[in-house]
Design an enzyme around this catalytic site. Structure first.
Site, mmCIF file in Angstrom:
data_model
loop_
_atom_site.group_PDB
_atom_site.id
_atom_site.type_symbol
_atom_site.label_atom_id
_atom_site.label_comp_id
_atom_site.label_asym_id
_atom_site.label_seq_id
_atom_site.Cartn_x
_atom_site.Cartn_y
_atom_site.Cartn_z
ATOM 1 N N GLU A 108 -112.779 69.774 55.589
ATOM 2 C CA GLU A 108 -113.724 68.741 56.039
ATOM 3 C C GLU A 108 -113.820 68.663 57.563
ATOM 4 O OE1 GLU A 108 -111.801 65.450 54.031
ATOM 5 O OE2 GLU A 108 -110.781 64.810 55.853
ATOM 6 N N GLU A 134 -105.070 62.026 51.917
ATOM 7 C CA GLU A 134 -104.267 61.122 52.750
ATOM 8 C C GLU A 134 -103.046 60.696 51.920
ATOM 9 O OE1 GLU A 134 -108.008 61.791 53.596
ATOM 10 O OE2 GLU A 134 -107.817 60.111 52.238
#
Ligand code: NOJ
Ligand code: CA
Length: 704
Positions: free
Chosen positions: A509, A485
């Site tokens: 993921e 992120e």
């Protein structure tokens, strides 16, 4: 001609010269690309870009809106211009290649307002053979120390309705699937409301960068920015009708502005990579070349490496990050009661260390080792929760560090900030000090959730500065950062080579838990030509148990052979083997992961089309071994490789890992053929790729 007439004639010439808009030009070293600059009659600056004598960006203007100052918009005149040429080679401490050629011609245009407040403002244009870049410089103004930018309006006027590979202009997160549409059909607003994302904000019809486009005649353009420093990230607003892109900076609801800066300063570069074919985009070094040289000097304390980790087991739901297994606020006390599902235990970590040591893997990432996870996703008040030095009671930090070292493996630290950067900043020094003491040189950071304080976004100026502070502080303690992120990559790794990798895309993921079942097979053949142009990606390849038992609606949408190919295709100096050790047990394909390099002398993109397929060959530094990886989308195809890139006079032991005849990403993903074959320079090989498939080849030098 008598004297009076001559004088009149000269005056006449002078007058007519001042009426013509002055036009300045800078051309790339081999003449492929050029930028023209002029100021229109009303004093508006314009540029346009030519590629092989064809206009690829038509007249586009640039202006700025400020708080408490009138806009810088028109009334400008050119007061001076200078040119400069740079032709140099620099070395990457780690990377896709060792030597990078940096060759460009630069034009600096100095502008001044013709009326009060008579502000001065410079623009730098650089013409490279693989694209162009430009940036602005704001100069000191009398009585003013800083300016507040409400909007930067840099235009990019397209000349064709390109096929565009885009994700929405999200001020927080880049974890979106790519869309393939014409520019006239881009609809970012329809990508709002993505339940898989813990933070997302798409204010208008804009796209994130890099955004890549393909023209009818095969020309490729990719728009991005370089050296994003103390400024807001840029998205590109799309006008579907006029095919005009305009910069839209990420803002802040807390401050109400986009950027606040002390004068003087230079903005990040606005960049356009230009190529005749898709492969050349990947080989372009424009983004790193537009950044400043290495400021850290020797960083040999960081070694590129493969790693395993206590990670996938949490994503597939086998274990948890938290120790007490409760996210109920009332049980968030020091009185932790283990649930028995905690992943980061001393025993489990030793199992991963043993596996790594046995398989030529030098790193072990451990997530969920530190206190705070009971109060993570779903909590608003996350300040002061995570602690980056205190392990859970079942995790023996010192002992594991000793154990790993003894086995020739290094632990990779994990810091999930939960998007509470102020809490993280308070602990940066202590956290990195601890790592330094333990001899741990890399950390994976994370910023899941909406940024605290409220109103800030992951890509706004405030966060850009946070991510930079992290890099600079980490460097003091010999710590390298792999951010998830993250702030988008803009080539900062050249200046701060401890910026080793980052996520900033829909990673592996999502295959474990996303509501839509996972990344479609076309995802990575797009990523290679979009996100990857910005820099290294921590995608975390290497799932062998592709169906993900226990996850009925999720699977990895590639074949096993493609998972191997990703070690070569998707570049990162830290490359995970993300599956569980037990899933690698007894698998012959694991040999490729053991062998494959992570640090490259040279990279050759052999072929590719955005969204369809790509094949890349890379030569390992130190050993001189070559590795080749190829991936395809949902279509089966054949790829032919000519091995003329191999070094003459060297004998190689070649192993090909390819899809079996009946492989298919959906119903037969793990079928794989592994063959030893003879390959030498001059050989060629045709390999069939299954739907969602791929292949990997190791070419190890023979030793007598
Ligand atoms: C999101 C990251 O992308 C993922 O890799 C990590 O496991 C979790 N956050 C927890 O930090
Ligand atoms: Ca993520």
């Amino acid at each position: 001609m008598n004297k009076t007439l001559t004088l009149l004639f000269l005056v006449g010439i002078l007058i007519s010269c001042t009426k013509e808009p002055a036009q300045l030009l800078v051309t790339s070293p081999n003449g492929t690309n050029s930028i023209d600059f002029y100021v229109s009659e009303d004093g508006t600056p314009y540029y346009f870009v030519n590629n092989n004598n064809k206009i690829v960006i038509d007249s586009s203007s640039m202006n700025f809106d400020f708080k408490n100052q009138k806009s810088l918009n028109g009334n400008l005149s050119i007061i001076n211009s200078t040119t400069n040429t740079i032709d140099e080679t620099w070395e990457m401490p780690w990377g896709e290649q060792r030597e990078v050629m940096n060759h460009y011609n630069e034009l600096k245009v100095e502008l001044e307002e013709t009326e009060a407040p008579n502000r001065k403002f410079n623009i730098y244009f650089r013409a490279y053979d693989d694209g162009v870049g430009f940036r602005y410089e704001f100069l000191p103004q009398q009585g003013i120390d800083s300016i507040t930018i409400m909007d930067e309006n840099t235009e990019f006027q397209l000349t064709e309705d390109y096929t565009t590979f885009w994700i929405p202009g999200d001020w927080d997160i880049y974890e979106h699937l790519y869309n393939t549409t014409k520019v006239s059909e881009i609809d970012a607003i329809s990508k709002r409301d993505n339940a898989d994302l813990a933070a997302t904000y798409i204010p208008e019809n804009a796209v994130n960068t890099p955004v890549t486009m393909r023209g009818a005649d095969g020309l490729h353009l990719s728009f991005h920015e370089a050296n994003l420093t103390d400024y807001a990230g840029m998205t590109l607003k799309v006008d579907n009708e006029s095919l005009l892109l305009t910069s839209e900076l990420v803002g802040s609801d807390r401050t109400g502005y986009k950027v606040k800066k002390e004068l003087p300063f230079k903005t990040p570069w606005r960049s356009i990579q230009i190529a005749d074919n898709a492969s050349d985009l990947i080989e372009s070094n424009l983004i790193v070349n537009l950044n400043e040289p290495n400021k850290l000097g020797d960083i040999s304390w960081f070694e590129p490496k493969k790693y395993v980790g206590i990670w996938w087991e949490m994503h597939v739901g086998k274990s948890t990050w938290d120790y007490a297994g409760s996210q109920d606020m009332n049980t968030f006390t020091n009185d932790l009661k283990p649930t028995g599902k905690h992943g980061a235990t001393t025993e489990n970590t030793k199992r991963y260390i043993d596996f790594a040591a046995k398989n030529n893997i030098k790193g072990v990432l451990v997530e969920g080792w530190n206190t705070g996870w009971e109060h993570w996703i779903g909590f608003e008040d996350r300040e002061g929760v995570f602690d980056f030095v205190t392990p859970y009671p079942d995790y023996n930090l010192e002992e594991l560090n000793r154990y790993a070292k003894e086995k020739g493996v290094e632990i990779i630290m994990h810091h999930e900030t939960s998007a509470a950067p102020r809490t993280y900043e308070q602990q940066l020094d202590t956290a990195y000090q601890l790592m330094n003491q333990l001899g741990i040189h890399s950390v994976k950071t994370g910023y899941v959730g909406k940024i605290i304080p409220k109103g800030e976004y992951h890509h706004g100026q405030w966060m850009v500065n946070h991510y930079r502070k992290v890099l600079e502080t980490a460097a003091k303690y010999n710590v390298a950062i792999n951010a998830h992120e993250p702030i988008k990559a803009t080539g900062i790794r050249r200046t701060y080579p401890n910026a080793i990798a980052r996520e900033g895309l829909r990673g592996q993921e999502f295959n474990a838990w996303s509501a839509d079942g996972g990344n479609p097979p076309e995802h990575l053949p797009i990523v290679a030509f979009t996100r990857m142009l910005a820099g290294p990606i921590d995608f975390t390849p290497g799932v062998f148990d592709i169906d993900i038992p226990g996850k009925e609606n999720n699977s990895v949408n590639t074949t096993l052979a493609q998972q191997l190919a990703l070690y070569v295709v998707i570049y990162s100096p830290v490359q995970m083997a993300c599956d569980l050790p037990e899933n690698y047990e007894g698998q012959p394909a694991l040999q490729f992961i053991r062998d494959v390099g992570v640090d490259w002398e040279e990279t050759n993109v052999l072929n590719g089309e955005v969204g369809d397929y790509v094949t890349i060959a890379r030569k390992e530094r130190e050993t001189g071994n070559w590795f080749v990886g190829g991936i395809t989308d949902e279509n089966a195809r054949e790829i032919t490789i000519d091995f003329d890139f191999l070094d003459d006079g060297v004998d190689y032991e070649a192993i090909v890992y390819k899809d079996a005849e009946d492989s298919h990403y959906k119903n037969n993903p793990t079928a794989i053929n592994i063959e030893e074959i003879d390959i030498s320079p001059g050989s060629s090989l045709t390999i069939p790729l299954a739907e969602g498939g791929g292949f990997a080849i190791s070419l190890m030098k023979k030793h007598d």
